[in-house]
Design a protein around this motif. Sequence first.
Motif, mmCIF file in Angstrom:
data_model
loop_
_atom_site.group_PDB
_atom_site.id
_atom_site.type_symbol
_atom_site.label_atom_id
_atom_site.label_comp_id
_atom_site.label_asym_id
_atom_site.label_seq_id
_atom_site.Cartn_x
_atom_site.Cartn_y
_atom_site.Cartn_z
ATOM 1 N N GLY A 126 0.807 -1.216 0.000
ATOM 2 C CA GLY A 126 0.000 0.000 0.000
ATOM 3 C C GLY A 126 0.839 1.265 0.000
ATOM 4 N N PHE A 127 1.874 1.328 0.839
ATOM 5 C CA PHE A 127 2.733 2.513 0.878
ATOM 6 C C PHE A 127 3.471 2.702 -0.447
ATOM 7 C CE2 PHE A 127 2.948 2.128 5.712
ATOM 8 C CZ PHE A 127 2.155 3.247 5.906
ATOM 9 N N THR A 128 3.983 1.598 -0.998
ATOM 10 C CA THR A 128 4.732 1.698 -2.251
ATOM 11 C C THR A 128 3.839 2.144 -3.391
ATOM 12 O OG1 THR A 128 6.205 -0.082 -1.516
ATOM 13 C CG2 THR A 128 6.208 0.454 -3.863
ATOM 14 N N ALA A 129 2.671 1.515 -3.515
ATOM 15 C CA ALA A 129 1.759 1.871 -4.603
ATOM 16 C C ALA A 129 1.231 3.287 -4.447
ATOM 17 C CB ALA A 129 0.598 0.875 -4.637
ATOM 18 N N GLY A 130 0.871 3.653 -3.223
ATOM 19 C CA GLY A 130 0.293 4.978 -3.020
ATOM 20 C C GLY A 130 1.287 6.105 -3.197
ATOM 21 N N TYR A 131 2.537 5.891 -2.800
ATOM 22 C CA TYR A 131 3.516 6.969 -2.891
ATOM 23 C C TYR A 131 4.148 7.044 -4.283
ATOM 24 C CZ TYR A 131 7.339 10.081 -1.695
ATOM 25 O OH TYR A 131 8.208 11.151 -1.656
ATOM 26 N N ARG A 132 4.466 5.889 -4.857
ATOM 27 C CA ARG A 132 5.126 5.885 -6.164
ATOM 28 C C ARG A 132 4.182 6.276 -7.288
ATOM 29 N NH1 ARG A 132 10.664 6.092 -6.047
ATOM 30 N NH2 ARG A 132 11.511 4.549 -4.618
ATOM 31 N N GLY A 133 2.988 5.675 -7.284
ATOM 32 C CA GLY A 133 2.041 5.947 -8.357
ATOM 33 C C GLY A 133 2.519 5.380 -9.691
ATOM 34 N N GLY A 134 1.892 5.790 -10.783
ATOM 35 C CA GLY A 134 2.312 5.392 -12.126
ATOM 36 C C GLY A 134 2.249 3.898 -12.362
ATOM 37 N N LEU A 135 3.246 3.371 -13.070
ATOM 38 C CA LEU A 135 3.278 1.956 -13.423
ATOM 39 C C LEU A 135 3.429 1.066 -12.188
ATOM 40 C CD1 LEU A 135 5.531 2.026 -16.629
ATOM 41 C CD2 LEU A 135 3.043 1.767 -16.499
ATOM 42 N N VAL A 136 4.190 1.552 -11.218
ATOM 43 C CA VAL A 136 4.345 0.770 -9.985
ATOM 44 C C VAL A 136 2.998 0.588 -9.307
ATOM 45 C CG1 VAL A 136 5.396 0.741 -7.689
ATOM 46 C CG2 VAL A 136 6.724 1.531 -9.660
ATOM 47 N N ASP A 137 2.233 1.653 -9.259
ATOM 48 C CA ASP A 137 0.906 1.587 -8.646
ATOM 49 C C ASP A 137 0.002 0.634 -9.421
ATOM 50 O OD1 ASP A 137 -1.370 2.154 -7.135
ATOM 51 O OD2 ASP A 137 -1.910 3.847 -8.410
ATOM 52 N N GLU A 138 0.035 0.720 -10.732
ATOM 53 C CA GLU A 138 -0.823 -0.147 -11.544
ATOM 54 C C GLU A 138 -0.456 -1.623 -11.372
ATOM 55 O OE1 GLU A 138 -0.869 1.006 -15.602
ATOM 56 O OE2 GLU A 138 -1.509 3.071 -15.201
ATOM 57 N N ALA A 139 0.842 -1.911 -11.345
ATOM 58 C CA ALA A 139 1.276 -3.300 -11.195
ATOM 59 C C ALA A 139 0.874 -3.863 -9.830
ATOM 60 C CB ALA A 139 2.781 -3.408 -11.393
ATOM 61 N N LEU A 140 1.137 -3.106 -8.776
ATOM 62 C CA LEU A 140 0.797 -3.571 -7.436
ATOM 63 C C LEU A 140 -0.713 -3.636 -7.235
ATOM 64 C CD1 LEU A 140 3.483 -1.702 -5.281
ATOM 65 C CD2 LEU A 140 3.435 -4.109 -5.957
ATOM 66 N N ASN A 141 -1.419 -2.698 -7.842
ATOM 67 C CA ASN A 141 -2.877 -2.725 -7.739
ATOM 68 C C ASN A 141 -3.444 -3.954 -8.443
ATOM 69 O OD1 ASN A 141 -5.259 -1.570 -6.749
ATOM 70 N ND2 ASN A 141 -5.688 -0.592 -8.719
ATOM 71 N N MET A 142 -2.843 -4.334 -9.566
ATOM 72 C CA MET A 142 -3.280 -5.538 -10.273
ATOM 73 C C MET A 142 -3.024 -6.785 -9.427
ATOM 74 S SD MET A 142 -2.042 -6.966 -14.009
ATOM 75 C CE MET A 142 -2.498 -5.398 -14.770
ATOM 76 N N LEU A 143 -1.840 -6.850 -8.808
ATOM 77 C CA LEU A 143 -1.524 -7.978 -7.934
ATOM 78 C C LEU A 143 -2.508 -8.050 -6.766
ATOM 79 C CD1 LEU A 143 0.346 -10.271 -6.948
ATOM 80 C CD2 LEU A 143 1.724 -8.502 -5.810
ATOM 81 N N THR A 144 -2.808 -6.912 -6.188
ATOM 82 C CA THR A 144 -3.751 -6.875 -5.069
ATOM 83 C C THR A 144 -5.120 -7.369 -5.490
ATOM 84 O OG1 THR A 144 -2.571 -4.996 -4.096
ATOM 85 C CG2 THR A 144 -4.824 -5.386 -3.343
ATOM 86 N N ASN A 145 -5.586 -6.934 -6.649
ATOM 87 C CA ASN A 145 -6.903 -7.353 -7.131
ATOM 88 C C ASN A 145 -6.949 -8.845 -7.427
ATOM 89 O OD1 ASN A 145 -7.945 -4.750 -6.956
ATOM 90 N ND2 ASN A 145 -7.352 -4.236 -9.064
ATOM 91 N N ILE A 146 -5.842 -9.394 -7.930
ATOM 92 C CA ILE A 146 -5.813 -10.835 -8.217
ATOM 93 C C ILE A 146 -5.957 -11.637 -6.930
ATOM 94 C CG2 ILE A 146 -4.339 -12.729 -9.004
ATOM 95 C CD1 ILE A 146 -3.179 -10.812 -11.094
ATOM 96 N N VAL A 147 -5.176 -11.265 -5.922
ATOM 97 C CA VAL A 147 -5.260 -11.985 -4.645
ATOM 98 C C VAL A 147 -6.615 -11.748 -3.983
ATOM 99 C CG1 VAL A 147 -4.201 -12.278 -2.373
ATOM 100 C CG2 VAL A 147 -2.767 -11.816 -4.364
#
Length: 310
Positions: A126-147
């Motif tokens: 959450g901290f990484t996705a929220g602070y970095r944003g952009g592609l990092v956020d999209e990738a981590l958000n996709m992983l979160t949604n899959i799980v």
Amino acid sequence: MTGQPAEPPEDPAELLGTGVPGPAPAAARVMRTEVLHYARRNGKLIGGLAVVLVFVLLGLLGPLFTGPNPLEYVGPPAQPPSAQYWLGTTTFGQDVFNQFVHGLRATFFVGTCAGLLAAVIGMAVGFTAGYRGGLVDEALNMLTNIVLVLPVLAVLLVIAAYLEVRNVAIQALIIGLFSWPWVARAVRAQTMSLRSREFVDLARLSGAPVRRIVFREIAPNMASYLFMVFILLFGGAVLFAATLDFIGLGPTDGISLGLMLNNAVKWSALQLGMWWWFVPPGLGITAIVGALYIMNVGLDEVFNPKLRET
């Protein structure tokens, strides 16, 4: 135990109950004093904490007086509660009270380890996705949604069924690895809100590294929320563990409250009228999870000025 704590106030100053924005030392002192004041007056928090502490002490100190082996055959079978056997014995002559206090240890171990693991993963994502944003956020958000959309109980059943040797540590690991997605989403949303605040901009302009900004500027303003999240994760892990134990996919060695229920059902305790075998572990699980939920409600009232009782 599937609910989530109320969203923390958008402005950190509102969470502190002061008009001072950001993590100023004076505001932090005011926050600690104010939180302690309302915590001592909150009946829900005190009551829930008292129940949890009673079970913790019973789990820690009980085995010192009952013996090291909860599966030992100590007396006549199917004995009701008495002065010698406080919670009676099983159909095999095992001391139910001895099993209960050892089961409490396993329950708190799973809840603590699984809750911490899920909290760490969820906060890191959450901290990484929220602070970095952009592609990092999209990738981590996709992983979160899959799980998040995985049928967790079904996955846990499959994994547990294929493990030849299972213990409480493996059980805690499995539960923790699948309990973090909602935490990541909540932390991500709050981080995205806080990263645009003035005190974060000042830290960024001063050249502070990302890690310091996250853990020194952003995380402290979410500390109360993260603590409540851990309590919910703890209770959820206890329920997941009890479910796996009850259906026979718990630890293959030792004892837990869920395994006590499983054994009671397997050996027809209900049909034989041996209520002392299945009632204590059932009440124990219910009381622990219920107390944690009540604690969470109390903490929400303590930390959120809008919910405080006058």
